[in-house]
Design a protein around this motif. Structure first.
Motif, PDB file in Angstrom:
ATOM      1  N   LYS A 231       0.895  -1.155   0.170  1.00  0.00           N
ATOM      2  CA  LYS A 231       0.117  -0.126  -0.058  1.00  0.00           C
ATOM      3  C   LYS A 231       1.004   1.375   0.000  1.00  0.00           C
ATOM      4  CE  LYS A 231      -3.763  -2.290   2.304  1.00  0.00           C
ATOM      5  NZ  LYS A 231      -4.768  -2.113   3.793  1.00  0.00           N
ATOM      6  N   ALA A 232       2.013   1.254   0.798  1.00  0.00           N
ATOM      7  CA  ALA A 232       2.848   2.311   0.802  1.00  0.00           C
ATOM      8  C   ALA A 232       3.458   2.480  -0.581  1.00  0.00           C
ATOM      9  CB  ALA A 232       3.985   2.170   2.101  1.00  0.00           C
ATOM     10  N   ARG A 233       3.933   1.404  -1.439  1.00  0.00           N
ATOM     11  CA  ARG A 233       4.462   1.591  -2.737  1.00  0.00           C
ATOM     12  C   ARG A 233       3.469   2.499  -3.427  1.00  0.00           C
ATOM     13  NH1 ARG A 233       9.176   2.317  -4.924  1.00  0.00           N
ATOM     14  NH2 ARG A 233       9.239   1.147  -7.142  1.00  0.00           N
ATOM     15  N   ASN A 234       2.241   2.210  -3.552  1.00  0.00           N
ATOM     16  CA  ASN A 234       1.194   2.825  -4.351  1.00  0.00           C
ATOM     17  C   ASN A 234       0.943   4.166  -3.815  1.00  0.00           C
ATOM     18  OD1 ASN A 234       0.918   0.368  -5.636  1.00  0.00           O
ATOM     19  ND2 ASN A 234      -0.957  -0.285  -4.126  1.00  0.00           N
ATOM     20  N   ALA A 235       0.922   4.643  -2.580  1.00  0.00           N
ATOM     21  CA  ALA A 235       0.764   5.705  -1.931  1.00  0.00           C
ATOM     22  C   ALA A 235       1.806   6.685  -2.023  1.00  0.00           C
ATOM     23  CB  ALA A 235       0.095   5.699  -0.536  1.00  0.00           C
ATOM     24  N   PHE A 236       3.137   6.212  -1.704  1.00  0.00           N
ATOM     25  CA  PHE A 236       4.454   6.888  -1.715  1.00  0.00           C
ATOM     26  C   PHE A 236       5.461   6.524  -2.718  1.00  0.00           C
ATOM     27  CE2 PHE A 236       2.747   6.133   2.573  1.00  0.00           C
ATOM     28  CZ  PHE A 236       2.073   7.239   2.962  1.00  0.00           C
ATOM     29  N   PRO A 237       5.141   6.801  -3.962  1.00  0.00           N
ATOM     30  CA  PRO A 237       6.159   6.429  -5.091  1.00  0.00           C
ATOM     31  C   PRO A 237       7.588   7.110  -4.940  1.00  0.00           C
ATOM     32  CG  PRO A 237       4.686   7.754  -5.924  1.00  0.00           C
ATOM     33  CD  PRO A 237       4.181   7.698  -4.664  1.00  0.00           C
ATOM     34  N   ASN A 238       7.575   7.835  -4.023  1.00  0.00           N
ATOM     35  CA  ASN A 238       9.009   8.444  -3.787  1.00  0.00           C
ATOM     36  C   ASN A 238       9.582   8.139  -2.629  1.00  0.00           C
ATOM     37  OD1 ASN A 238       8.990   9.884  -6.414  1.00  0.00           O
ATOM     38  ND2 ASN A 238       7.633  11.711  -5.327  1.00  0.00           N
ATOM     39  N   LEU A 239       9.108   7.310  -1.569  1.00  0.00           N
ATOM     40  CA  LEU A 239       9.444   6.829  -0.597  1.00  0.00           C
ATOM     41  C   LEU A 239      10.850   6.049  -0.744  1.00  0.00           C
ATOM     42  CD1 LEU A 239       9.395   6.326   2.399  1.00  0.00           C
ATOM     43  CD2 LEU A 239       7.984   4.186   1.830  1.00  0.00           C
ATOM     44  N   ARG A 240      11.762   6.467   0.121  1.00  0.00           N
ATOM     45  CA  ARG A 240      13.163   5.505   0.260  1.00  0.00           C
ATOM     46  C   ARG A 240      13.345   5.094   1.507  1.00  0.00           C
ATOM     47  NH1 ARG A 240      17.399   6.370  -2.760  1.00  0.00           N
ATOM     48  NH2 ARG A 240      18.708   6.833  -0.913  1.00  0.00           N
ATOM     49  N   ILE A 241      13.985   3.785   1.653  1.00  0.00           N
ATOM     50  CA  ILE A 241      14.277   3.260   3.087  1.00  0.00           C
ATOM     51  C   ILE A 241      15.582   3.062   2.862  1.00  0.00           C
ATOM     52  CG2 ILE A 241      13.936   1.378   4.459  1.00  0.00           C
ATOM     53  CD1 ILE A 241      10.912   0.980   2.975  1.00  0.00           C
ATOM     54  N   THR A 242      16.359   3.737   4.089  1.00  0.00           N
ATOM     55  CA  THR A 242      17.790   3.648   4.259  1.00  0.00           C
ATOM     56  C   THR A 242      17.942   3.250   5.596  1.00  0.00           C
ATOM     57  OG1 THR A 242      18.129   5.577   2.717  1.00  0.00           O
ATOM     58  CG2 THR A 242      19.962   4.993   4.384  1.00  0.00           C
ATOM     59  N   LEU A 243      19.018   2.058   5.745  1.00  0.00           N
ATOM     60  CA  LEU A 243      19.337   1.375   6.893  1.00  0.00           C
ATOM     61  C   LEU A 243      20.663   1.839   7.357  1.00  0.00           C
ATOM     62  CD1 LEU A 243      17.341  -0.740   5.103  1.00  0.00           C
ATOM     63  CD2 LEU A 243      17.817  -2.365   7.317  1.00  0.00           C
ATOM     64  N   VAL A 244      20.979   2.363   8.364  1.00  0.00           N
ATOM     65  CA  VAL A 244      22.199   2.766   8.929  1.00  0.00           C
ATOM     66  C   VAL A 244      22.509   1.370   9.615  1.00  0.00           C
ATOM     67  CG1 VAL A 244      23.740   4.247  10.225  1.00  0.00           C
ATOM     68  CG2 VAL A 244      21.550   5.021   8.845  1.00  0.00           C
ATOM     69  N   ASP A 245      24.026   0.587   9.103  1.00  0.00           N
ATOM     70  CA  ASP A 245      24.210  -0.527   9.806  1.00  0.00           C
ATOM     71  C   ASP A 245      25.472  -0.224  10.803  1.00  0.00           C
ATOM     72  OD1 ASP A 245      25.182  -3.067  10.305  1.00  0.00           O
ATOM     73  OD2 ASP A 245      25.828  -3.474   8.369  1.00  0.00           O
ATOM     74  N   LEU A 246      24.899  -0.670  11.964  1.00  0.00           N
ATOM     75  CA  LEU A 246      25.818  -0.509  13.337  1.00  0.00           C
ATOM     76  C   LEU A 246      26.260  -1.578  13.652  1.00  0.00           C
ATOM     77  CD1 LEU A 246      23.243   2.046  14.951  1.00  0.00           C
ATOM     78  CD2 LEU A 246      25.021   2.788  13.537  1.00  0.00           C
TER      79      LEU A 246
END
Length: 847
Positions: A231-246
């Motif tokens: 649902k987020a893919r359809n609602a937020f096409p510009n969403l970017r998810i970044t993981l900071v590896d600690l």
């Protein structure tokens, strides 16, 4: 585009008005001077006034500009321009670009705040590093962006355009013993994005990649997360998810096992034996100490052991093929402390837990504590030398050394003879003499019991109530007829929290006596008729039923010889109540042992009696006591523990685990809960010192005659001390508990903080004690790879950032940031020189 790294300093621009105020307050006033040549002076005055006005306004402007530029210097302005996307390099760790959008962005910072983030590496724990990285990313967000902070402990975030407030929220984050997994809170973050109207969205997740932080409970959670992401893919096409590896690769750790109820065993002389294990993946020798707390909460060292995997081969921590075989040497008994003994199981194969390529050796340790007082004895097991993760270095424990539980056994005359087998099963004579018996049995005949119930042998009914409630359970062996007052008194006793077990036998002449209304309200069922089994029948446990009595037999490893104790006569048990549970049946499937609650108490009904075998074989009902006697012994002890409700009262629980205690006649309206903790400190009093810092051991302090440290509140062990830590909010504002008098229970909700707890009443200072520990899996540092995490976020590509250089490149990837800090510094220096020159020139010689 102009931006400010510290826009809050712009509020100081109001200070530019200070020179204006000073200019008007300190300007020169004309003076009247009687002088003859007035015409000359008046002409000269006009020229001087024009010159002074010009000079003063110029100096005022320089001073105002100096203050304004000082304010701008602290606000650190700069220019932000977009770069050519084709010229921006791609992140080598992901197929997704590593740069931000330069448009206003709705950013969510998600932090793992489990205790695993307290792991110290390179003098910083994981959460501190995450906070540092998050603040750097926050500073690089485009202007007019909004941000929110979400952690695995906090659940109510909101967007805010105030970066100063978001930075304060980040800096206030702390680890918590209660933490959800990151996939569990990700739908909350996606739902939060719907509250922002910005077209560009960013989610930053700060994780150490431990498997516990990324676990998903069942297919339901996976389905829910997948649906939310789609649902987020359809609602937020510009969403970017970044993981900071600690994450720390192959992070070494040593952690203590939580002492459970079956780890405590009382041996002769009232000595408690405590069994635990040290799980270690660093291959080092560790010292484990045991401490005991007194009534004031002060701690005393009672001994220590060395956990030494001496048989481990070189490289055993890194090679999965290497087996660890270790035996732990026992340290000599502490001089002057005869009650303390310590042993270690030698030549025992050390268990191995392979986690992400790191072997975790389980080293068994055995402590023995003597001289325990009656009641709860509370203490701590502690890793004396510490390591990189302090959350699993201390384990609290509570040992209940209470007097034997009082039980009343009522039998026909001769009562002592007819109750012999049951008494021997519950309190063997040898155990009673050595003060090791779990139960204190009082034997009474039915004749005396009846007179006692009717009050003919007591001073008053109130005295009778107190005396009867003194017993935690009543066993009625082969009961005869009961009168209505006797049934009512038994029901009153059980409903107030007591336990009763009925074993009907040949003395039950008329079953109608057990079928009247007063009996039916108490009994799980009613006796029907005598069933005879000439060849003998046997008990058949229904082990699939979750019941404390059956659980005892479920834990027995060896085969149970049920056919060694035949039963030849038994009463049929008919018309059971709806809440009745059948625990055992006979071989033909008919009920043999029933259980049912009654008010706050419990009732058992057994279809056959317990008494010595008669000489006449025709009168033999069963051979339960004289068959395979250990089966009878286990069954009777399990029944006694169930009736006294002791099997459900654990003194050692985990965080978020609820607990309840029976009141047993206590009438207090309020109870108080206090907590005592135990922590590491360095010689300067700083808690949780950096274990990576090299420290020089020093000998322990002097001991008194008992062999314990003279300072019982602080025990010196090398360069690290152990202190009874401040209990925190529970000491200053004790938790008040309200009892449930209707059900005669005191409920304690799930607690988030580990430590030793004490329950006190208004009439009694110390009623109960219990310990709360963090679950072992909460400090499991097993990690998952980035490749295993990425599929969780499908259909979004997840980009990984691993160090500060990568984060800085990510911030500047699509935006050219030009700061004016150095130019402002040069300009301020020039203005200071100009102001000094003008002031000296204009005010020289009084002009």
């Amino acid at each position: 585009m102009v931006f400010f790294l510290h826009p809050v300093f712009l509020t100081a621009l109001a200070c530019v008005g200070i020179p204006v105020v000073l200019h008007f307050l300190m300007r020169s006033r004309p003076q009247k001077l009687p002088f003859p040549a007035l015409r000359f002076l008046q002409s000269r005055e006009k020229n001087c006034r024009r010159s002074l006005r010009l000079k003063h306004w110029l100096l005022l402007a320089v001073r105002m500009a100096l203050i304004a530029f000082l304010v701008l210097l602290f606000a650190r302005p700069g220019f932000q321009t977009a770069k050519d996307p084709k010229a921006v390099p791609q992140n080598a760790e992901s197929s997704a670009p590593s740069e931000y959008s330069n448009a206003p962005t709705a950013a969510i910072f998600i932090f793992d705040t489990s205790v695993r983030m307290d792991y110290v590496f390179e003098n910083r724990n994981r959460l501190e590093l995450a906070q540092e990285y998050a603040i750097q990313i926050l500073a690089g967000l485009p202007s007019q962006s909004v941000s929110a902070v979400l952690s695995t402990h906090l659940t109510s975030p909101a967007f805010s355009p105030d970066r100063g407030e978001i930075q304060r929220q980040i800096q206030r984050l702390q680890t918590s013993a209660v933490s959800r997994s990151l996939p569990e809170i990700l739908p909350d973050a996606l739902a939060l994005l719907k509250t922002s109207a910005l077209k560009h969205q960013e989610i930053f997740i700060f994780t150490d990649r431990t498997a516990k932080s990324w676990e998903m409970k069942g297919a339901g959670q996976r389905t829910m997360l997948g649906s939310a992401l789609q649902k987020a893919r359809n609602a937020f096409p510009n969403l970017r998810i970044t993981l900071v590896d600690l994450g720390v690769p192959q992070a070494p750790n040593a952690r203590l096992e939580i002492p459970e109820e079956d780890a405590f065993r009382m041996v002769s002389g009232g000595t408690a034996e405590i069994r635990t294990r040290l799980f270690s993946s660093d291959g080092k020798v560790h010292r484990v100490g045991i401490f005991l707390m007194d009534e004031k909460g002060e701690i005393q060292l009672r001994g220590e052991l060395a956990a030494h995997p001496e048989n481990a081969e070189d490289g055993a921590n890194t090679h999965a093929e290497t087996d660890w075989n270790a035996s732990v040497p026992a340290i000599p008994e502490t001089a002057g402390t005869p009650e303390f003994q310590e042993t270690v199981e030698r030549n025992e194969t050390v268990e191995r837990n392979e986690t992400a390529g790191v072997h975790e050796a389980a080293i068994p340790l055995v402590f023995q504590l003597g001289g325990l007082k009656d009641g709860p004895n509370q203490g701590f097991l502690a890793l004396l030398d510490g390591d990189a993760l302090s959350a699993d270095n201390v384990r609290g424990f509570t040992i209940q050394k209470a007097p034997p539980t009082p039980i009343l056994i009522v039998a026909n005359d001769p009562a002592e003879k007819n109750a012999f087998f049951l008494r021997q099963a519950l309190a063997p004579i040898q155990f009673a003499m050595e003060n090791r018996a779990g139960f204190d049995c009082t034997i009474l005949s039915f004749e005396k019991f009846s007179r006692w119930i009717h009050g003919s042998e007591t001073a008053s009914s109130e005295a009778l109530r107190r005396n009867l409630e003194h017993f935690r359970a009543i066993f009625l062996l082969d009961p005869p007829k009961f009168s209505i007052p006797e049934w009512n008194r038994l029901a009153q006793y059980v409903n107030s929290g007591g336990g009763a077990a009925f074993f009907p036998g040949p003395s039950l002449g008329n079953v109608k006596d057990f079928q009247q209304a007063e009996a039916r309200t108490l009994l799980p069922a009613v006796p029907g008729f005598q069933a005879r089994f000439p060849q003998g029948t046997f008990l058949n446990p229904l082990l699939q039923i979750p019941h404390p009595i059956l659980r005892t037999f479920q834990e027995v490893d060896s085969p149970i010889p049920w056919d060694g104790s035949p039963v030849f006569r038994a009463w049929t048990l008919e018309d059971p109540k709806p809440e009745t549970q059948t625990l055992f049946t006979w071989s033909n499937g008919s009920p043999a042992l029933l259980s049912a609650p009654s008010g706050a108490g419990r009732v058992l009904l057994f279809g056959t009696p317990i008494h010595p075998t008669q000489n006449d074989s025709r009168s033999v009902w069963n051979l339960l006591p004289r068959g395979d006697s250990w089966v009878f012994l286990i069954l009777m002890n399990a029944a006694a523990e169930y009736l006294t409700a002791e099997e459900e009262i654990s003194a050692n629980i985990l965080t978020q685990e609820a607990l309840s205690f029976p009141l047993r006649g206590l009438q207090d309206e309020r109870f108080t809960l206090q907590r005592h903790t135990f922590s590491l400190s360095d010689p300067h009093g700083n808690k949780n010192p950096d274990p990576t810092t090299k420290q020089t051991p020093v000998p322990a302090g002097p001991t008194d005659e008992s062999g314990l440290g003279k300072d019982s509140g602080t025990v010196d062990h090398g360069a690290v001390n152990f202190v009874a830590a401040d209990p925190g909010p529970l000491r200053s504002s004790d938790i008040t508990l309200v009892p449930d008098h209707e059900h005669h229970l005191l409920g304690i909700p799930g607690l988030e903080q580990a430590g030793n707890y004490r329950v006190s009443g208004t009439q009694s200072e110390f009623l109960r004690g219990f310990s709360v520990n963090l679950p072992m899996e909460e400090t499991d540092l097993q990690t998952v790879s980035q490749e295993e995490i990425r599929p969780i976020f499908q259909p979004f590509p997840a980009a990984f950032l691993s160090d500060v250089q990568t984060i800085r490149r990510s911030i500047s990837g699509s935006q050219a940031n030009s700061e004016l800090f150095h130019w402002l510094g040069l300009l301020i220096l020039f203005l200071l020189l100009a102001e000094n020159w003008l002031a000296n020139r204009f005010y020289r010689n009084g002009t």
